[in-house]
Every structure is written in structure tokens, then in C-alpha cells.
Design a protein around this motif. Structure first.
Motif, short mmCIF file in Angstrom:
data_model
loop_
_atom_site.label_atom_id
_atom_site.label_comp_id
_atom_site.label_asym_id
_atom_site.label_seq_id
_atom_site.Cartn_x
_atom_site.Cartn_y
_atom_site.Cartn_z
N HIS A 131 0.84 -1.21 0.00
CA HIS A 131 0.00 0.00 0.00
C HIS A 131 0.87 1.25 0.00
O HIS A 131 0.58 2.22 -0.71
CB HIS A 131 -0.95 0.00 1.20
CG HIS A 131 -2.15 -0.87 1.00
ND1 HIS A 131 -3.16 -0.54 0.13
CD2 HIS A 131 -2.50 -2.06 1.54
CE1 HIS A 131 -4.08 -1.50 0.15
NE2 HIS A 131 -3.70 -2.43 0.99
N ALA A 132 1.94 1.24 0.80
CA ALA A 132 2.82 2.41 0.88
C ALA A 132 3.53 2.64 -0.45
O ALA A 132 3.69 3.79 -0.90
CB ALA A 132 3.83 2.21 2.00
N TYR A 133 3.92 1.55 -1.11
CA TYR A 133 4.61 1.66 -2.40
C TYR A 133 3.66 2.19 -3.47
O TYR A 133 4.00 3.13 -4.21
CB TYR A 133 5.17 0.28 -2.77
CG TYR A 133 5.69 0.15 -4.19
CD1 TYR A 133 6.60 1.07 -4.70
CD2 TYR A 133 5.28 -0.91 -4.99
CE1 TYR A 133 7.09 0.93 -6.01
CE2 TYR A 133 5.76 -1.06 -6.28
CZ TYR A 133 6.66 -0.13 -6.78
OH TYR A 133 7.14 -0.26 -8.07
N ASN A 134 2.46 1.62 -3.55
CA ASN A 134 1.49 2.10 -4.53
C ASN A 134 1.17 3.58 -4.30
O ASN A 134 1.07 4.36 -5.26
CB ASN A 134 0.19 1.28 -4.46
CG ASN A 134 0.36 -0.12 -5.03
OD1 ASN A 134 1.27 -0.38 -5.82
ND2 ASN A 134 -0.50 -1.04 -4.62
N ALA A 135 1.05 3.96 -3.03
CA ALA A 135 0.74 5.36 -2.70
C ALA A 135 1.89 6.26 -3.13
O ALA A 135 1.68 7.33 -3.73
CB ALA A 135 0.46 5.51 -1.21
N ALA A 136 3.13 5.83 -2.86
CA ALA A 136 4.30 6.64 -3.21
C ALA A 136 4.46 6.74 -4.73
O ALA A 136 4.86 7.78 -5.25
CB ALA A 136 5.55 6.04 -2.58
N ALA A 137 4.12 5.64 -5.42
CA ALA A 137 4.26 5.63 -6.88
C ALA A 137 3.12 6.41 -7.55
O ALA A 137 3.22 6.80 -8.71
CB ALA A 137 4.27 4.19 -7.39
N GLY A 138 2.06 6.63 -6.81
CA GLY A 138 0.92 7.37 -7.37
C GLY A 138 0.08 6.54 -8.32
O GLY A 138 -0.78 7.06 -9.03
N GLU A 139 0.32 5.24 -8.35
CA GLU A 139 -0.49 4.34 -9.18
C GLU A 139 -0.37 2.92 -8.65
O GLU A 139 0.52 2.62 -7.87
CB GLU A 139 -0.02 4.39 -10.65
CG GLU A 139 1.42 3.97 -10.84
CD GLU A 139 1.83 3.87 -12.30
OE1 GLU A 139 1.07 3.31 -13.11
OE2 GLU A 139 2.93 4.37 -12.64
N MET A 140 -1.27 2.06 -9.09
CA MET A 140 -1.23 0.66 -8.67
C MET A 140 -0.06 -0.03 -9.36
O MET A 140 -0.07 -0.20 -10.58
CB MET A 140 -2.52 -0.06 -9.07
CG MET A 140 -3.70 0.26 -8.19
SD MET A 140 -3.52 -0.43 -6.54
CE MET A 140 -5.17 -0.06 -5.91
N LYS A 141 0.92 -0.43 -8.58
CA LYS A 141 2.10 -1.09 -9.13
C LYS A 141 2.07 -2.58 -8.84
O LYS A 141 2.62 -3.37 -9.58
CB LYS A 141 3.36 -0.49 -8.50
CG LYS A 141 3.67 0.92 -8.95
CD LYS A 141 4.35 0.90 -10.31
CE LYS A 141 5.08 2.20 -10.58
NZ LYS A 141 5.81 2.11 -11.86
N ALA A 142 1.47 -2.94 -7.72
CA ALA A 142 1.46 -4.35 -7.32
C ALA A 142 0.24 -4.62 -6.45
O ALA A 142 -0.27 -3.72 -5.79
CB ALA A 142 2.73 -4.69 -6.54
N SER A 178 15.27 4.96 -6.68
CA SER A 178 15.69 6.31 -6.30
C SER A 178 15.48 6.55 -4.82
O SER A 178 14.52 6.05 -4.22
CB SER A 178 14.93 7.35 -7.11
OG SER A 178 13.61 7.47 -6.63
N GLU A 179 16.39 7.31 -4.24
CA GLU A 179 16.30 7.69 -2.82
C GLU A 179 14.97 8.40 -2.56
O GLU A 179 14.36 8.26 -1.51
CB GLU A 179 17.45 8.63 -2.44
CG GLU A 179 18.78 7.93 -2.21
CD GLU A 179 18.71 6.93 -1.06
OE1 GLU A 179 18.12 7.28 -0.02
OE2 GLU A 179 19.22 5.79 -1.22
N ASP A 180 14.57 9.18 -3.56
CA ASP A 180 13.34 9.94 -3.43
C ASP A 180 12.13 9.03 -3.25
O ASP A 180 11.30 9.24 -2.38
CB ASP A 180 13.17 10.82 -4.68
CG ASP A 180 11.86 11.57 -4.65
OD1 ASP A 180 11.62 12.30 -3.66
OD2 ASP A 180 11.05 11.40 -5.60
N LEU A 181 12.08 7.96 -4.06
CA LEU A 181 10.95 7.01 -3.95
C LEU A 181 10.98 6.34 -2.58
O LEU A 181 9.95 6.25 -1.90
CB LEU A 181 11.02 5.98 -5.08
CG LEU A 181 9.91 4.91 -5.04
CD1 LEU A 181 8.53 5.52 -5.16
CD2 LEU A 181 10.11 3.87 -6.15
N LEU A 182 12.17 5.89 -2.17
CA LEU A 182 12.28 5.23 -0.87
C LEU A 182 11.83 6.15 0.25
O LEU A 182 11.21 5.72 1.22
CB LEU A 182 13.72 4.76 -0.61
CG LEU A 182 14.17 3.52 -1.38
CD1 LEU A 182 15.62 3.18 -1.06
CD2 LEU A 182 13.29 2.30 -1.07
#
Lengths: 496, 496
Positions: free
Chosen positions: B274-285, B339-343
Motif C-alpha cells: 500500500h505504501a509503495y502504490n501510494a508513493a508511486a501514485g499508481e497501482m504497481k502491485a 531512487s532515494e526519493d521514492l524510498l
């Protein structure tokens, strides 16, 4: 500067509150039902101060300052200030609030319920507010309205849009089921959880199962639970308690993104309790979990020693078996020897040491005195409003009769105040009525016939209260009050 | 002694099956939908032997003998033996079964689905059974009926009491969505879980929420999911997948006593996704969990390298960052720099090392060849039954045309059998038709015109199959078969 300090109890729901139908008025989507716990072992403590020197309202929670621009806090302040009975100068002073719990905050131990119940009681003392404060407490945190009463308390969801029928009521006093005991198992856990307020908002927005629960499961469960409590049917009580805890957490999991409050240790406790009940061949204990990993077990007094031993076997302490007062807090209990045969029949996994931080052994009690106090205040009110036309001495005689229980309770506790060494919620709520009792003989030109020697503890209590700064600051001129009663046939007591 | 070895794939549901409306016939309370995974990375492998010397039916699972008096096993054996096309002596021989998975059993990786699909395919080979075996697979384990097809498969719950409309169907071949990838995250966990069979029985008996789910949530979800797959709408697919996994586990928690399959690591994976999808701004997984702690992630090929890196950051291996082939199994993948920014934007807790045992990178593929084979068998059947009145050469020409895909696939795989070095489910299911093809020119007195040189891999396959003991034992006398076809106008093919 005026200062009031209060303590307030924790309540642990057996039918859970989760979800609001009105976020502003804090109206729930379903009824809930809880037991209020003894304040000796679990309570919130709040000190509120007001002073001409304070530049702004401020709040400290467990020692660190938090933003006062919290909507729930502002709701409580607004609600209490609206009903303040103070001179306009004091009424406009800013307030400083210090609040702390004697248990972990935000660990799902209903800390906000105790906290807001306490805040509202303290503010009520500070602002000299009388009457029911449960609606004001609800405006801070929904379940706080249940902490205002003792024993078993039901919060009716109500159906009116203005929330006027969304109120808490005691369904049974603690004396109704004196054998009931509570063990709070504080679990070692450091992970952050979604706050209840955010969690329930998200659940209402996304969980189909929550909607079903509120509309179809809770209505019959809360009736069954009320019946189980009135019948003192522990088997039924335990089954409903566990099922409702599980269903509440199920709806949290059905939320998107899901809210997860229980952890592996919580689930291991669940497993152990089921295995223990199965091995014992009867319901011995029931678990329930609020919005956090800690378990609350409801059980009967007779089973406490055995349950403590079993917990100690399956959840060994770091020091392997040593359970001192730092680990087992609250009401003292001697663990019982458990038979090898019973342990063999319990089908549960033994955990690695240190999964539990500590255990609190407590009971439901105390606040019934607040509830009973309503009898005194209504007699008092009927007398002032001249609805009760009996001779004053007869009415006062009845009131004094009710004070016997309070005298005895103070004697049992061996403390000056009901709250202990400092005034608690009951003390603060009682005071305004006691303070103004002296106005009655003046207003009615009849003596009170109060035999001080029969109430030595209450007399010490009155002296103790008089020593409190907030009492001194707000001490009412009872002569003036007497004149008001005397002069007006249809006195509007609330406007005094 | 006859011996058949088969492999069968795992399927991972995105709309979950949980609960039977008929325990004997294994009929589900709701539709379910899954993707069948590639057998290279996750499969069950079963060897069945029959011999006049065997005194009783026996079974070994992952090397240790289990009781054959398992109702599900008995159902499968009965179902297949009923349809056996063997001489009565061989048909009465006892059977020995050896089954193993190349992944952890009973860890919620749909091992029973693969296991029973495999067992039934192997038994079908041993007993020379032809036609659809998904109903027989279902009689062992419900979800096994989905493992008989490839790609995206929907198991219709059906409504008939006899279960004849409770069947699995492919809704889309893997080629429909070739970018779809699967990561199986195998979680370190040793605790025992309640078996699916017992868990779902208990849920049906005790969970109000499961009843609501089956009747109200799943019906629209399965339609939405079918549409999402047909539209290749990953955002919708991901959201539905996660919500349905959560709801399934919610109903398990609402069960009494509750069934808990996910553990703290499982929930940490949920939080990370959930945190990754939110950070990516789209459904990634999208995550999904069967009845165990392991996570299956659905994601698109382009995102695999990044997701692997992110997993490795938040779930470090014991060797801290070293991810060799022993840890990252399946389709090779080079982790991408994140990227550090994404993390920084991913709001999740980093776990202590070693929470994940290993990761399998795989895809949905393979079994579409089984599905296509239905076209060949129906052409074959229509020809024998003389429903298709075209000249034999024309019909056979069409059949041979369909074999091109199989020839090419064997070329791509570079193995003798579809199953690899040993016959798999497809090999076993194809064989009886190929074996009897020689009867056609005899029966119809027309040449087949099959150009062996165009099918070098299939010719090697035929030779390989002829080398298998179970083929040799059951080799059909095609001349006799030809006579039967010729003699009868209305041949009952099933009775041959």
C-alpha cells in the motif's frame, strides 16, 4: 489561578463501537456495551488550570505538548464553556491542560475514552458545570461517554440527526456481578497502528462487512449481551465477547487499506484461551481486543489464580517464571498450581519469553457512586424547584440517608477523596451540591438536622475539598443562592 | 507394474473460494477466479503405480506415508476407477501414489489444488481415462478444478444440487495478458494453521460475514474482476485482488474460533505494498494471501525489477542485501536501482533481516495448450461419431493444423515432453488421442497424409511417450478400435 485535578476510568467494550454515522456530532453506527474498570489500576489523570496570565489554551499529553487545535479538544472546551457558571472574567481566561495515563497511550487500551472523560470532568470542575457530562465527553471521543458511568454501560446509537438520543446508560452496577474480574495483558509491541478515529472513518467508507455488522449483527448481539449480563450467564457473555471482538477486527481487515491492530502475540493469546476453554470443558475466560495488540480477558474471580498460572506457562516472562509485582500489577493474586493433566490437554504453543510486558489484574467497580449520585441531585433539584412539597426535613432526611453509602465507601478506601489522595471525577461532580446544601435551611427557614458525627469521613472529605484551590476560587455565596430560591417560585436553576 | 508420473500447476485465486455448500460433492458457496501459474517454478509432481503385487492402496506425501483413508483421496480414486478403460485384472490392482511439491506444503500455496489436479491427471493416465478431469479433481480439493486449465480460470459455483453446473472455465488465456507477472513471497513461519478444509467448514457454520460475502460481495466482484482481466485494467484488477484477499481473511477472523492465516510478516507486506502504490501514485502491485502467511504479488513485467529492489530494501535477507538464485528463484531478474526519493516517499517500516525465506518469480502460462486440445478432441470425436461428414482428409487436415502450435511449443521448450524431462499433465491428456489416431485411416479407408518431417519435435514426443511404461502397458490395439468405429453407426465412444 484555578486548578482542578481529576482521574477517570478506562472502559473496555464487549460489544464494540467502530464507525460514526456523523463525524461532527460523533454519533455511532451501532450500539456498544462496555464494563468500566476500577480507577485504582487503570485511569487517566488530568489537571486543568486557568489563569488571567495564560496567553492561549495549551495541552500536554504524558509530558509533551500537543496541538490544542485538535477538533475533539475544541469540541469539549466549547461544550463545557457554553455551560460555565463563572464570572465573565474567569470564563474568558485561557486554560492549560495536563493529562496522563497510568497505562500505555494509543495501545488500544481505550486511552482516549478515559482521557476525554477525565478532561471533561476536570473542565466541569474548573468551570463549575453541573449535570450530565457524558454528552460533552462524547464530543471528545465517542466511547468516553461510557467512562462517565460505572459497571456495565450501554451506549445507545440513537437515531435522531441531532444526536440527542445517542446516550450512555448503566445497564447493571458492578455489584450486580461482583465476581467479574479483568486481566489486561499488555503485549510487547512497538509498531505504529492507524488511530481509531482514522481507522473507523476508513472502515465506514470502504468496508461492506462493517455495514452488515452494524445493521444486522450488533442489534441482536447487544440484546443478547444485555441479557447475559442481567442473567450473570458467563458462558453466553464470554462467547459473545469473543465473537464480537473477532468480528470488529474482521471489519478492520475488510477496510481498504486494511487496519490491523492485533499482532502475532494477540492471536497466540486467542489461541490459548480457546485451547484452555476447550480443555476445561467450559468457558473459563473471554478475550477482547480494542484497536491495539493488548488483550483484555474477562473471567470470574475463582478462575484468576489458575488463568494467571496458565498465562505464565504459555507466555513465560523474560526471567522465566518469576512474576513479581512489576509484572503482575493491580489486585494481588497468588497463582495456583495447574495440574499436568490440564496442561497436557491444552492444545496451544508455548511462546518464547517476553511476549507480554505485564499483566494488570482489576475489576469493574467504583463509578456506581456517580450513578447513584443522580438520586441525590434529583431530590435536591425537586426540592429547590418546589416540585417536592414535603417538609424540608423529610426531603433532607432522605438525601442524608443516601449519603451513608458514600460515608462507608470513604471509610473502606481509607483516603480523603474518592479519587484517592486527590479529588477524582466523583469528588468533582459531588462538590457543587454539597457546597450549596447550606443554602437550603436559609431558603426554607428550617434546620437541616445533619448529624456531623455520623459522617466523619464525609466531614474530612468536605474539609479536604475546601482546601482545593479550584474549590476556593469558585466557592459559591450560598446566602445569595438561598435568596434566589426563596424569591422565585419558578426558579431556573440552570441560570444561577 | 504400470507407472505414470505427472506434474500439475498451482493456481492462486484473486477472488477467493472459501466455504462449501455441499461437503460431499465439494460445491462452493461462491464463484472464484484464479490465475494458473507456470509449472517450471511451482508445481506438484505425482507418480502413480499399479501392480498385481500391491496388497493395498498407499500414499506418500513429500516422502512420508500418509493414510489412504482420506475421504478426498478416496473420492478421486473412486471417480477415476469408475471411468477406467482397462482390463478388469489391471483395474482391480491396488495403487501406490507418491506426491511431492517443489514448494512448501500446507503453507497456503494452494498445494492441495496442484496436488489433486496432479493426482487425478496421473490416475487418468494410469487408468486410461479420457475427457474432462476437472470434476474428478474437484472431488479431491475444490480449487484443484481450476488447476486443470491455464490462464485466468473462473470456477462457477453453480446452483444445481448434483453439482453438474459447478465447473471451471478459462476466461482468458495467458497470452491475453502476457505482461502479467507473479512474485511468491515465502514467509519464514513454522506455526501450525487450521487446514483449509476444516477452516472453511467452521467459517460456514459460524461466520455471519462469510454468508454476506458469498451472497452479496463476491457476485459483483467476480463480474468486475472478469471485466478487469478482459480489459487488461491492472488498476482495477489490483484493487479487487487486494480487497478480496482482505475480505476472505476477515471472514476467517469472524469464524469461531477464529482462523488466522496471515502473520505479522504478512501484514508488513500488505503495508509495504500500500505504501509503495501510494508513493508511486499508481497501482504497481497487488497482494493476495491464501490460507497461509505467504504472499503472492501480481504485477506487470516492467515493474518487477523495481519491486524486487524495494522488497529487498524493506525485507532484507539474512545476508543483508545479497540476493542469489537460492533466494530469488524462477524467472531471472536483475533488481533495478530505486531512487532515494521514492524510498523516502514510501511510508513503511523496514523489517529485521530474514523475515522472507525466498521469492519465486513466475508467470501465468503453459496450460493453455491443454485448453486448446479440447478443439482437437472434439474434432476427433465428431469424426468418429460421424457428426462431421466432411472427407476424412479435410477433418484430419484441420486437426494437424492445430498441432502446429504444439510442435512449436516443444521446440521452444527444448524438452522431449511438455512436462519437461518427464510427461506432465498435458502429455498424459494428449496421449490417448494420438495413440488412436492410427485407427482413423483404417476405419475410414482413407490415408491420413500426416507429414512427419514437419513435426520433428512431436515425432520425438511420440517416441518418448512410447518409451513410458504406462503407455506400453495400456497401448491400445488400434486395429480393433478401427473395427469398432467402422462397424457401428452410432458408436458409444465412452464404452470402448
Amino acid at each position: 489561578m484555578n486548578v482542578v485535578t481529576c482521574i477517570a476510568p478506562v472502559n473496555i467494550a464487549v460489544i464494540k463501537y467502530w464507525g460514526k454515522r456523523d463525524e461532527d456530532l460523533i454519533l455511532p453506527i451501532n450500539d456498544s456495551l462496555s464494563a468500566t474498570l476500577h480507577t485504582d489500576h487503570l485511569c487517566a489523570k488530568t489537571t486543568v488550570m486557568t489563569s488571567a496570565d495564560f496567553k492561549e489554551d495549551r495541552i500536554w499529553l504524558n509530558g509533551s505538548e500537543e496541538s490544542i487545535d485538535n477538533k475533539r479538544l475544541q469540541n469539549c472546551l466549547k461544550e463545557i464553556r457554553k455551560r460555565a457558571k463563572l464570572g465573565s472574567d474567569v470564563g474568558s481566561w485561557k486554560v492549560h491542560i495536563c493529562s496522563e495515563n497510568n497505562f500505555p497511550t494509543a495501545a488500544g487500551l481505550a486511552s482516549s475514552a478515559a482521557g476525554y472523560a477525565c478532561l471533561v470532568a476536570a473542565l466541569a470542575g474548573l468551570y463549575n458545570v453541573e449535570g450530565d457530562i457524558s454528552a460533552a465527553a462524547r464530543s471528545g471521543s465517542g466511547s468516553a461517554c461510557r467512562s462517565v458511568f460505572g459497571g456495565f454501560v450501554r451506549w445507545y446509537s440513537g437515531s435522531k440527526p441531532d444526536g440527542s438520543d445517542s446516550i450512555a446508560k448503566q445497564i447493571a452496577a458492578p455489584e450486580h456481578w461482583p465476581e467479574m474480574r479483568i486481566l489486561v495483558l499488555v503485549v510487547n509491541d512497538t509498531s505504529k497502528k492507524v488511530s481509531s478515529a482514522i481507522g473507523m472513518k476508513r472502515s465506514v467508507a470502504t468496508s461492506e462487512l462493517l455495514k452488515y455488522r452494524a445493521e444486522h449483527s450488533v442489534p441482536w448481539r447487544v440484546e443478547e449481551m444485555t441479557k447475559a449480563i442481567l442473567d450473570r450467564d458467563f458462558t453466553k457473555f464470554a462467547e459473545l465477547t469473543m465473537k464480537d471482538s473477532n468480528q470488529f477486527h474482521a471489519t478492520c481487515l475488510d477496510t481498504f487499506p486494511p487496519c490491523v491492530y492485533m499482532n502475532d502475540t494477540s492471536h497466540a493469546i486467542v489461541e490459548l484461551i480457546h485451547a484452555y476453554n476447550a480443555a476445561a470443558g467450559e468457558m473459563k475466560a473471554a478475550y477482547t481486543f480494542d484497536a491495539g495488540p493488548n488483550a483484555t480477558l474477562y473471567l470470574l474471580e475463582k478462575d484468576v489464580p489458575e488463568v494467571i498460572s496458565i498465562l505464565n506457562h504459555y507466555f513465560p516472562t523474560i526471567s522465566l517464571g518469576d512474576i513479581g509485582v512489576e509484572y503482575l500489577k493491580g489486585i494481588p493474586v497468588q497463582p495456583a498450581a495447574v495440574s499436568e493433566d490440564l496442561l497436557r490437554r491444552i492444545n496451544a504453543e508455548r511462546q518464547s519469553p517476553g511476549k507480554l510486558k505485564y499483566i494488570i489484574h482489576t475489576c469493574a467497580r467504583d463509578i456506581e457512586l456517580i450513578d447513584k449520585y443522580g438520586v441525590i441531585t434529583s431530590l435536591f433539584g425537586a426540592c429547590i424547584h418546589k416540585r417536592d412539597t414535603r417538609p424540608l426535613q423529610e426531603i433532607v432526611g432522605e438525601i442524608i440517608g443516601h449519603f451513608v453509602a458514600y460515608e462507608e465507601e470513604l471509610g473502606k478506601r481509607g483516603t480523603i477523596f474518592f479519587g484517592g489522595t486527590e479529588p477524582g471525577m466523583l469528588d468533582v461532580l459531588m462538590w457543587p451540591w454539597v457546597e450549596r446544601a447550606k443554602a437550603l435551611p436559609l431558603a426554607f427557614d428550617q434546620p437541616l438536622n445533619f448529624d456531623k458525627e455520623k459522617f466523619p469521613h464525609l466531614m474530612k472529605w468536605i474539609n479536604g475539598m475546601k482546601g482545593q484551590k479550584f474549590v476556593q476560587k469558585n466557592f459559591g455565596p450560598f446566602e445569595a443562592f438561598a435568596k434566589v430560591i426563596k424569591a422565585q417560585d419558578d426558579v431556573d436553576y440552570d441560570s444561577i
